[in-house]
Design an enzyme around this catalytic site. Structure first.
Site, mmCIF file in Angstrom:
data_model
loop_
_atom_site.group_PDB
_atom_site.id
_atom_site.type_symbol
_atom_site.label_atom_id
_atom_site.label_comp_id
_atom_site.label_asym_id
_atom_site.label_seq_id
_atom_site.Cartn_x
_atom_site.Cartn_y
_atom_site.Cartn_z
ATOM 1 C CG ASP A 45 40.572 39.618 48.922
ATOM 2 O OD1 ASP A 45 39.922 38.709 49.467
ATOM 3 O OD2 ASP A 45 40.249 40.105 47.824
ATOM 4 C CG ASP A 76 41.042 37.902 44.578
ATOM 5 O OD1 ASP A 76 39.864 37.979 44.966
ATOM 6 O OD2 ASP A 76 41.583 38.785 43.884
ATOM 7 C CG HIS A 93 41.983 34.872 40.595
ATOM 8 N ND1 HIS A 93 40.626 35.017 40.761
ATOM 9 C CD2 HIS A 93 42.532 36.076 40.917
ATOM 10 C CE1 HIS A 93 40.365 36.254 41.167
ATOM 11 N NE2 HIS A 93 41.496 36.915 41.276
ATOM 12 C CB SER A 107 40.686 39.559 36.858
ATOM 13 O OG SER A 107 41.626 38.701 37.480
ATOM 14 C CG HIS A 165 45.749 39.145 41.226
ATOM 15 N ND1 HIS A 165 45.314 39.566 39.974
ATOM 16 C CD2 HIS A 165 44.638 39.058 41.997
ATOM 17 C CE1 HIS A 165 43.997 39.730 40.000
ATOM 18 N NE2 HIS A 165 43.559 39.417 41.213
ATOM 19 C CE LYS A 184 37.379 38.373 47.532
ATOM 20 N NZ LYS A 184 38.150 38.995 46.480
ATOM 21 C CD GLU A 202 37.501 40.791 37.605
ATOM 22 O OE1 GLU A 202 37.554 40.236 38.719
ATOM 23 O OE2 GLU A 202 38.417 41.477 37.165
ATOM 24 C CB ALA A 238 42.220 47.220 47.718
#
Length: 193
Positions: free
Chosen positions: A15, A57, A59, A65, A76, A101, A108, A136
């Site tokens: 990420d 990510d 989305h 989320s 985000h 993902k 989530e 992270a």
């Protein structure tokens, strides 16, 4: 101590996207500082002919989320936006295998193995050990590394090439410790050949 790379090793870059770096909607503290190390790791794996995976990510606009949908995060990494793109200073090779993902609005998905093709690709490429870096430490790195360990892979965390959100002070350290207790090993970028 140097960490020897083997033919069944791969690198997973987690990420490294604009929204998680300075100027993004969910910037991880001090995240820009790891870009040179992550690039160095990528170069070392590429030079050794080893696969590089990059999770992201990705989305939909109504992802669960997001705060507006009952989640804990601001919007985000919405697919097709600047925030979802990999940081422009990240030097991914042409051969990179991108793993998207969090693509299901109702689920989530912190882990790069959660409803993605990563497991199948790792099996196809006969990968046994993954070196993990990125963002992270206390969320997507933690979830991805835990799922890899649960699936029977060897996991080595590149500790100088990751950063934590630290919503609660020490979350990143606790995440690393929990992964070590589950069997992960650690190294730094400079210890890679």
């Amino acid at each position: 101590m140097r960490t020897a790379l083997q033919p069944d090793d791969a690198l997973l870059v987690v990420d490294m996207q604009n929204d998680f770096l300075p100027g993004g909607s969910l910037a991880v503290p001090d995240s820009a500082a790891i870009i040179p190390q992550v690039n160095s790791c990528i170069e070392r794996f590429t030079a050794n002919g080893l696969p590089v995976f990059a999770s992201r990510d990705f989305h939909p606009t109504d992802h669960i989320s997001f705060v507006a949908n009952g989640g804990q995060w601001p919007p985000h990494c919405v697919a097709g936006t600047w925030g979802a793109e990999f940081h422009p200073d990240l030097r991914l090779p042409d051969s990179v295998i991108i793993i998207s993902k969090g693509t299901d609005a109702g689920r989530e998905a912190y882990s790069a193995l959660d409803a993605t093709p990563l497991s199948e690709v790792l099996e196809e490429k006969a990968i046994e050990r993954l070196f993990v870096c990125g963002l992270a430490t206390d969320y997507c790195v933690l979830a991805s590394a835990k799922d890899l360990l649960d699936a029977g892979y060897l996991v080595t965390l590149i500790t100088d090439s990751m950063r934590a959100v630290n919503v609660h002070e020490g979350d990143g350290d606790r995440a690393l410790q929990s992964l070590i207790e589950l069997g992960a090993s650690t190294t730094t970028c400079n210890e890679l050949p």
